[in-house]
Design an enzyme around this catalytic site. Structure first.
Site, PDB file in Angstrom:
ATOM      1  N   TYR A   1       1.242  -1.005   0.017  1.00  0.00           N
ATOM      2  CA  TYR A   1      -0.045   0.008  -0.214  1.00  0.00           C
ATOM      3  C   TYR A   1       0.759   1.379   0.338  1.00  0.00           C
ATOM      4  CZ  TYR A   1      -3.985  -3.337   1.673  1.00  0.00           C
ATOM      5  OH  TYR A   1      -4.101  -4.412   2.004  1.00  0.00           O
TER       6      TYR A   1
ATOM      7  N   HIS B   1      -6.095   2.017  -1.402  1.00  0.00           N
ATOM      8  CA  HIS B   1      -6.204   0.318  -2.130  1.00  0.00           C
ATOM      9  C   HIS B   1      -4.376   0.051  -2.350  1.00  0.00           C
ATOM     10  CE1 HIS B   1     -10.181  -0.623  -2.469  1.00  0.00           C
ATOM     11  NE2 HIS B   1     -10.428   0.418  -3.243  1.00  0.00           N
TER      12      HIS B   1
ATOM     13  N   LYS C   1      -3.938  -3.918  -9.825  1.00  0.00           N
ATOM     14  CA  LYS C   1      -2.981  -3.783  -9.116  1.00  0.00           C
ATOM     15  C   LYS C   1      -1.483  -4.269 -10.450  1.00  0.00           C
ATOM     16  CE  LYS C   1      -5.226  -5.463  -5.791  1.00  0.00           C
ATOM     17  NZ  LYS C   1      -5.501  -4.549  -4.970  1.00  0.00           N
TER      18      LYS C   1
END
Lengths: 326, 118
Positions: free
Chosen positions: A261, A269, A301
């Site tokens: 993070y 997120h 991600k």
């Protein structure tokens, strides 16, 4: 036992069965805000079997987090089981006295609360009609008791606790006719609080059983991590990512070891999912690249393959993303 | 393979690195004819013991590098790291993984932390 461990500022990690817990709430806040270590709260209420959302202390740390904190001299490892000595008779007496005081305080408070509400301490209403009725009943009882006493010769044990309305012939209990609250024992329920932290307990001595280095802890057998190349790799990668100012969490929900993070997980997120690769020569299957790359991209991600080199004690990071074509 | 129209461009590398020949061949054809890349050329990577490809996506000015491999071969992170080094540290390279049914999937590999896409 390490004599240099009693710096008051260091956070105590209670180690039990090779797992580290933090029971002190200010310490938990410090770990998060000053050291970017979040851990996982593991405390639940005994009767709510499936609490997933709102958990309490203790905070449970990942072994990599523990290693980092001890190496950074922020925390010490406490051999919790041995830190609880056997209480001597004086300590036991003090403990019982304290408990008795707590109970008495509760009873007094409850009595006061009931008085304020218009109910006598013995759960009887204080309204006029009720008082009159009670008096009539008591007169009747006294008359009946006197009659029975005249019948019975011997005085049995004064079981004034059993204040029955009508005395049956076979009942050996002799009524005193008077209510004596103190001889009844406490008629109100009271709560016993079990303290979360042992710090308030006089026979808990954490300083005498605290270890400020991993080596010392390993020698005593309470903390053995890292004990092999894989565990060293995880510690190395964790530290490398942490030193870049990231917050790290458990990555299982996204198919990796850690979630990375850019700030506090309560606010952000994660941008990355990281996997640990034990050595640069370790075989990496193309299918792993496909799986990690696709999952990362699908969840917005990027996947990081973090390789630990045991020879140079360094970490190499490669990002995997789906190309977008093909 | 040898009789295919693409083969002359790949001939020397296919000969030098026979084990990597089939994935090189499959990737070259895919980029050239299916993905329609432009200015597609081969690059020799002796350290990685294979050939790579270089070209541009349609309507793009950026030169991209593609490293072919097969789904069944074991790679390693040092191998990927060396490839990046040998190609002179581009922003990223595309690993082209070819499978036995001729599917090819492309994944972008870059050093360090990838910048999040917008």
């Amino acid at each position: 036992m390490d004599s240099s461990s009693s710096t008051p500022d260091k956070i105590r990690l209670s180690v039990s069965n090779h797992q580290a817990h933090v029971w002190n709430v200010p310490d938990i806040a410090r770990l998060r805000s000053e050291h970017r270590i979040c851990g996982l709260l593991g405390g639940t209420l005994p009767h709510l079997a499936q609490q997933n959302v709102f958990l309490g202390v203790p905070l449970i740390l990942m072994p990599e987090e523990v290693v980092l904190l001890v190496q950074n001299e922020v925390a010490v490892l406490v051999d919790d089981a041995n830190a609880h000595d056997t209480p001597g008779p004086e300590e036991k007496q003090l403990w019982e006295d304290q408990r008795a005081t707590m109970i008495q305080k509760q009873l007094v408070q409850k009595a006061k609360a009931k008085e304020d509400e218009g109910i006598s301490p013995n759960n009887k209403s204080t309204s006029e009609a009720a008082i009159r009725k009670r008096q009539e009943r008591e007169l009747k009882k006294a008359a009946a008791a006197a009659a029975q006493k005249a019948k019975q010769e011997s005085g049995d044990a004064d079981l004034s606790v059993f204040n029955t309305e009508a005395t049956s012939s076979g009942d050996p209990a002799v009524e005193s006719g008077r209510e004596t609250p103190s001889s009844k024992g406490p008629s109100q329920p009271y709560a016993i609080t079990i303290p979360t932290s042992s710090n308030s307990v006089s026979w808990y001595h954490s300083d005498a059983h605290a270890f400020s280095t991993l080596d010392a802890a390993r020698e005593s057998g309470i903390w053995l991590y890292p004990s092999n190349e894989e565990e060293r790799a995880r510690c190395g990668v964790f530290r490398a990512l942490w030193e870049k100012d990231y917050y790290l969490g458990n990555g299982i929900k996204f198919g990796g070891e850690y979630l990375v993070y850019p700030g506090d997980p309560l606010r952000y997120h994660s941008h990355f999912v990281a996997t640990v690769h034990i050595s640069p020569e370790n075989p990496l299957r193309p299918m792993e690249i496909v799986a990690h790359g696709r999952l990362g991209t699908a969840t917005k991600k990027a996947h990081l393959i973090c390789t630990w080199d045991d020879k140079t004690s360094s970490v190499d990071i490669l990002s995997i993303e789906w190309s977008g074509f093909g | 393979m040898e009789n295919h129209v693409s083969f002359p461009a790949l001939a020397s590398l296919a000969k030098t690195y026979p084990q990597a020949a089939s994935s090189l061949f499959a990737t070259y054809n895919d980029l050239q004819h299916a993905q329609r890349w432009e200015d597609l050329t081969v690059v020799d990577l002796p350290e990685c013991k294979r050939g790579a490809l270089k070209g541009r996506r349609p309507n793009s000015k950026d030169t991209l590098f593609v490293l072919p491999c097969s789904m069944s071969e074991p790679l390693s992170t040092s191998w990927l790291s060396n490839a990046l080094k040998e190609l002179d540290e581009p922003d990223g390279i595309y690993l082209a993984i070819s499978t036995e049914d001729s599917s090819i999937v492309y994944y972008r590999i870059s050093r360090g932390f990838a910048k999040p896409s917008l």
